[in-house]
Design a protein around this motif. Structure first.
Motif, PDB file in Angstrom:
ATOM      1  N   UNK A  37       0.819  -1.184   0.123  1.00 51.38           N
ATOM      2  CA  UNK A  37      -0.050  -0.010  -0.030  1.00 51.38           C
ATOM      3  C   UNK A  37       0.895   1.367   0.144  1.00 51.38           C
ATOM      4  N   UNK A  38       2.094   1.191   0.570  1.00 52.47           N
ATOM      5  CA  UNK A  38       2.829   2.486   1.228  1.00 52.47           C
ATOM      6  C   UNK A  38       3.307   3.110  -0.185  1.00 52.47           C
ATOM      7  N   UNK A  39       3.623   2.227  -1.596  1.00 48.36           N
ATOM      8  CA  UNK A  39       3.975   2.934  -2.443  1.00 48.36           C
ATOM      9  C   UNK A  39       3.128   4.213  -3.062  1.00 48.36           C
ATOM     10  N   UNK A  40       1.631   3.914  -3.006  1.00 54.08           N
ATOM     11  CA  UNK A  40       0.907   4.898  -3.565  1.00 54.08           C
ATOM     12  C   UNK A  40       0.226   5.880  -2.325  1.00 54.08           C
ATOM     13  N   UNK A  41      -0.025   5.106  -1.220  1.00 58.10           N
ATOM     14  CA  UNK A  41      -0.776   5.633  -0.034  1.00 58.10           C
ATOM     15  C   UNK A  41       0.211   6.256   1.089  1.00 58.10           C
ATOM     16  N   UNK A  42       1.654   5.786   0.997  1.00 54.54           N
ATOM     17  CA  UNK A  42       2.550   6.329   1.933  1.00 54.54           C
ATOM     18  C   UNK A  42       2.284   5.368   3.125  1.00 54.54           C
ATOM     19  N   UNK A  43       3.538   5.007   3.659  1.00 50.87           N
ATOM     20  CA  UNK A  43       3.718   3.989   4.840  1.00 50.87           C
ATOM     21  C   UNK A  43       2.623   4.357   6.046  1.00 50.87           C
ATOM     22  N   UNK A  44       2.551   5.868   6.125  1.00 46.85           N
ATOM     23  CA  UNK A  44       1.553   6.219   7.452  1.00 46.85           C
ATOM     24  C   UNK A  44       0.108   6.956   6.606  1.00 46.85           C
ATOM     25  N   UNK A  45       0.051   6.473   5.512  1.00 51.44           N
ATOM     26  CA  UNK A  45      -1.332   6.695   5.037  1.00 51.44           C
ATOM     27  C   UNK A  45      -1.577   8.050   4.475  1.00 51.44           C
ATOM     28  N   UNK A 109      -4.507  -0.607  10.926  1.00 53.83           N
ATOM     29  CA  UNK A 109      -3.210   0.128  11.015  1.00 53.83           C
ATOM     30  C   UNK A 109      -3.473   1.555  10.634  1.00 53.83           C
ATOM     31  N   UNK A 110      -4.117   1.718   9.543  1.00 56.68           N
ATOM     32  CA  UNK A 110      -4.186   3.209   8.994  1.00 56.68           C
ATOM     33  C   UNK A 110      -4.965   4.069   9.540  1.00 56.68           C
ATOM     34  N   UNK A 111      -5.972   3.403  10.238  1.00 61.77           N
ATOM     35  CA  UNK A 111      -6.847   4.318  11.034  1.00 61.77           C
ATOM     36  C   UNK A 111      -6.259   4.749  12.256  1.00 61.77           C
ATOM     37  N   UNK A 112      -4.975   4.300  12.782  1.00 63.45           N
ATOM     38  CA  UNK A 112      -4.454   4.582  13.661  1.00 63.45           C
ATOM     39  C   UNK A 112      -3.417   5.710  13.399  1.00 63.45           C
ATOM     40  N   UNK A 113      -3.009   6.028  12.165  1.00 65.53           N
ATOM     41  CA  UNK A 113      -2.226   6.912  11.562  1.00 65.53           C
ATOM     42  C   UNK A 113      -2.729   8.420  11.636  1.00 65.53           C
ATOM     43  N   UNK A 114      -1.921   9.459  11.545  1.00 66.33           N
ATOM     44  CA  UNK A 114      -2.342  10.722  11.704  1.00 66.33           C
ATOM     45  C   UNK A 114      -2.285  11.292  10.412  1.00 66.33           C
ATOM     46  N   UNK A 115      -3.504  11.843   9.934  1.00 64.58           N
ATOM     47  CA  UNK A 115      -3.697  12.498   8.821  1.00 64.58           C
ATOM     48  C   UNK A 115      -2.806  13.871   8.614  1.00 64.58           C
ATOM     49  N   UNK A 116      -2.151  14.129   7.533  1.00 62.84           N
ATOM     50  CA  UNK A 116      -1.514  15.365   7.361  1.00 62.84           C
ATOM     51  C   UNK A 116      -2.386  16.488   6.498  1.00 62.84           C
TER      52      UNK A 116
END
Length: 228
Positions: A37-45, A109-116
């Motif tokens: 997923x990380x290549x398109x969405x980033x490792x942190x979403x 996992x992605x729900x726990x990340x912080x959106x920039x």
């Protein structure tokens, strides 16, 4: 010029979907499953480009529903593809062989990340009369109150005053998302190209009467919303 837009009383939506049962993912397990997923969405979403949505902190039920819908479309064959799940050709094959637990873990996992925060821009849009108006003012109006005359509902009713969404109800966070992505999804719902908004067609009906100018304006406004 980009800046944060924050308001307190707004009123429906842009990427509305139905709550998903069984969202019981393990974010720690999910961290080991998101390399593709990380290549398109980033490792942190937080994706590096507006052609791919930011998926951090969108709400676990919403994320899981999207993953399940995209997987269902990918696994469907022949004519069934047209009426199954959510078509995302760029993700062909990526979820096909994952278990439902894998999808739950990735969503958690992605729900726990912080959106920039992306931010909103100062710009003008041309409405149907030919007049050019301030996009932020128009976007705020649509987001907060909709348009009674044309039957456009207010986005904030489902997605919250500051665009934070409603996780238990399955309504995703919108604030801080790329305006380009928000606009593309509104156009897809309006055209009927995206149909995974449930039998009530919440988003298709919401976007049905939005003009191009209104879509650009509200998407831009949403990009600057933050609940932080």
């Amino acid at each position: 010029m980009k800046y944060s837009v924050q308001h307190l009383l707004l009123a429906l939506g842009a990427l509305v979907l139905i709550p998903t049962a069984g969202a019981a993912g393990d974010p720690e397990a999910g961290a080991d499953k998101v390399s593709m997923c990380a290549a398109c969405h980033g490792s942190d979403g937080n994706s590096p480009a507006p052609s791919f949505p930011k998926i951090a902190d969108l709400g676990e039920p919403y994320l899981l529903k999207q993953l399940r819908d995209i997987q269902a479309w990918d696994q469907a064959e022949g004519d069934a593809k047209a009426s199954t799940g959510r078509a995302v050709p760029q993700m062909t094959g990526m979820l096909r062989n994952l278990s439902d637990q894998d999808l739950q873990d990735i969503a958690a996992y992605y729900d726990e990340q912080t959106l920039q925060l992306t931010g909103a821009s100062e710009l003008q849009v041309q409405v149907n009369s030919g007049e050019k108006v301030d996009a932020l003012a128009l976007g705020e109006k649509i987001y907060r109150a909709g348009d009674i005359e044309t039957g456009v509902p207010a986005c904030a009713a489902c997605h919250g005053p500051a665009g934070g969404g409603n996780e238990p109800a399955g309504y995703p966070r919108l604030g801080g998302q790329y305006p380009e992505y928000i606009a593309s999804q509104l156009r897809a719902f309006r055209a009927g190209d995206r149909t995974n908004d449930g039998e009530q067609m919440t988003m298709r009906l919401s976007a049905k009467h939005l003009s191009d100018a209104e879509i650009e304006a509200v998407a831009n406004y949403i990009g600057g919303l933050t609940d932080n």
